[in-house]
Design an enzyme around this catalytic site. Structure first.
Site, PDB file in Angstrom:
ATOM      1  CG  ASN A   1      -2.081  -0.997   1.013  1.00  0.00           C
ATOM      2  OD1 ASN A   1      -2.638  -1.118  -0.076  1.00  0.00           O
ATOM      3  ND2 ASN A   1      -2.395  -1.746   2.064  1.00  0.00           N
TER       4      ASN A   1
ATOM      5  NE  ARG B   1     -18.764 -22.522 -29.229  1.00  0.00           N
ATOM      6  CZ  ARG B   1     -17.861 -22.529 -28.244  1.00  0.00           C
ATOM      7  NH1 ARG B   1     -18.170 -23.061 -27.060  1.00  0.00           N
ATOM      8  NH2 ARG B   1     -16.676 -21.996 -28.410  1.00  0.00           N
TER       9      ARG B   1
ATOM     10  NE  ARG C   1      -8.200  -1.759   8.801  1.00  0.00           N
ATOM     11  CZ  ARG C   1      -7.998  -2.514   7.715  1.00  0.00           C
ATOM     12  NH1 ARG C   1      -8.087  -3.829   7.784  1.00  0.00           N
ATOM     13  NH2 ARG C   1      -7.732  -1.945   6.557  1.00  0.00           N
TER      14      ARG C   1
END
Length: 544
Positions: free
Chosen positions: A20, A156, A69
């Protein structure tokens, strides 16, 4: 209406360590999502939910609010639903209420603010509970159950005819506040918002990372050229060839509406293009497209014109340019001219020829002592109508016994109007706008041509050639000389057919001369020119 964007970014990535905050295009990955959200017209606040102080520091540096968190929300097995629910609750504890919550994953760095805002408008106008970002990739898919495979389609069909098949991306999940719960962000009224393929990349592994790096480094390039009877088609063919070779970049061709022959060729190329009525329209095109590079293939430029372009575009290249504009251009590519200027930004000579794909993949035939096939090629428009001069002379002579003559005429030459039609009884054949000219060059023992870019193509195919120039400018092209396998008869409008005819007969009956010409052409290394030109355009280091 208040809208909260939450970017979940934990620190325990294993696939790509520190993913990140790893640098991507010189910036930490998470910065792209933060900047996209902060630039939105609708987003009120941007929050990063993380368990990492390092990520938090980077997030704050780019203007995001931070919500920490606990470990129980940071394991591999935890979904995003409780993470988003927790972050929303923590933010609202500080005061305020948000009507809409957007989840934006940092692993989707190519998502644009324009797309995000379009999705928010779609969400608000549609009265949806949840809208998810998707990319449409319809395919013939199969499932498996109980050891047996079965089709996930009814019939198809070609991919273009298949019904939409939406894949979620990590770009965003837009949800009403009331549907954001500990175990879900999906309401009853759901829709999807299709994002462009380029903005759909979600980084999961190193391959995805490399793909995004390429996408972020992709350049936007405008090629400016015209093609019409007086000018010829060489500029158009050259720009189309370069545009095809720039597959990894985003290209746009620009041409005048009045240059119909060139416009038709561009349209047939299936490349994106814009039409201008006058040079005054250029500024608007630049404003819309925001190019990184402008490639100008329109003969001589002025310093004033190039200076104006440089005010609008970071890099400006000119091609086949002897005007004052070369003094201020970032680079000048003059394949047709040799040593006309000593400026360091001027690259001249046949080392910078851009051969079309068909010449890269097709090899010349072996030399033949007998002349069975002669091709006549005077470019896409033949402004001096040299086709007619040669054609009338050959018809009057009833050709040459045992020799086939093929007139390969271009898209801008009207054979019917000029009375240039096939005469099979004289072995004279007219072939207008052929799809692959290499088919004829590969069987040719001799060619008659003008002095534009066709001379390089004939040299690549090792076809000994007689040259007639269309105009004075072509006579300054220095490649078409005996040193490279050409016999140059000078300005076509001053040449007589008898002189040309005698030269043809001499070459037909003197295989030793043609063999020398063939050998000189084999020494011309032309197939690597396009690689050099691409490097010049992109500003990369040039290979020798």
């Amino acid at each position: 209406m208040d809208i909260l964007a939450i970017i979940p970014a934990r620190g325990g990535s294993k696939g790509i360590p520190k993913k990140n905050i790893r640098l991507l295009g010189g910036k930490p990955l998470i910065s792209y999502a933060i900047e996209t959200a902060k630039c939105s017209r609708y987003v009120t606040n941007v929050v990063v939910s993380t368990d990492s102080r390092e990520i938090a520091e980077v997030g704050m540096a780019y203007g995001a609010e931070i919500v920490y968190r606990d470990e129980n929300l940071s394991s591999d097995m935890v979904t995003l639903d409780p993470v988003i629910f927790h972050a929303l609750g923590e933010v609202e504890k500080k005061g305020g209420h948000y009507d809409v919550v957007i989840t934006m994953q940092p692993t989707s760095p190519t998502l644009s603010t324009k797309t995000l805002d379009g999705a928010i408008e779609y969400f608000l106008n549609g009265g949806y509970d949840t809208v998810l970002s998707v990319v449409n990739r319809p395919h013939l898919c199969w499932g498996k159950k109980g050891g047996e495979v079965y089709p996930l389609y009814e019939k198809r069909l070609n991919r273009q005819e298949l019904p939409p098949q939406y894949f979620e991306t990590g770009g965003f999940v837009i949800a009403k506040h009331d549907v954001v719960r500990r175990d879900s962000r999906i309401g009853k009224k759901i829709s999807v918002y299709e994002v462009p393929e380029r903005e759909s990349i979600d980084i999961d592994d190193e391959n995805d990372w490399l793909l995004v790096e390429h996408a972020l480094n992709r350049k936007k390039i405008i090629f400016r050229a015209d093609g019409y009877e007086k000018l010829g088609m060489g500029h158009i063919y050259n720009c189309i060839t370069l545009a095809y070779s720039m597959l990894g970049q985003k290209v746009l061709l620009v041409t005048k509406a009045s240059a119909q022959a060139g416009l038709r060729k561009i349209q047939a190329s299936n490349l994106p293009y814009r039409i201008i009525e006058s040079e005054a329209d250029i500024d608007n095109i630049i404003s819309d497209f925001q190019p990184d590079i402008w490639v100008n293939d329109c003969l001589n430029t002025t310093a004033e014109y190039i200076s104006h372009l440089k005010e609008l575009v970071p890099r400006v290249i000119t091609i086949e340019d002897l005007g004052t504009g070369i003094e201020v251009a970032d680079a000048v590519i003059n394949a047709l001219y040799t040593d006309q200027h000593t400026l360091p930004q001027v690259y001249s000579g046949h080392k910078y020829v851009c051969l079309r794909d068909e010449f890269q993949m097709t090899r010349p035939k072996e030399f033949s002592a007998d002349v069975k096939n002669i091709i006549i090629m005077f470019g896409g428009t033949d402004p001096s109508n040299l086709n007619k001069m040669v054609y009338d002379g050959l018809v009057a002579k009833k050709g040459i016994a045992g020799v086939n003559f093929y007139f390969i005429t271009g898209i801008g030459y009207d054979c019917g109007k000029n009375g240039v039609v096939s005469h099979p009884e004289y072995n004279i054949f007219v072939c207008p706008d052929v799809p692959r000219v290499t088919k004829y060059m590969q069987m040719a023992d001799l060619a008659i041509t003008s002095q534009g870019r066709t001379i390089f193509e004939l040299a690549a195919m090792c076809v000994p050639s007689i040259v007639l120039s269309q105009n004075e400018r072509e006579m300054s092209h220095t490649f078409a000389k005996m040193n490279n396998g050409f016999i140059n008869l000078g300005l076509g409008s001053l040449a007589s057919f008898e002189g040309l005819y005698n030269t043809i007969l001499w070459l037909v009956n003197t295989p030793v001369i043609r063999k020398d010409m063939y050998g000189l052409m084999r020494k011309c290394k032309l197939r690597s020119g396009i690689s050099r030109v691409k490097q010049i355009i992109l500003g990369d280091e040039i290979d020798d």
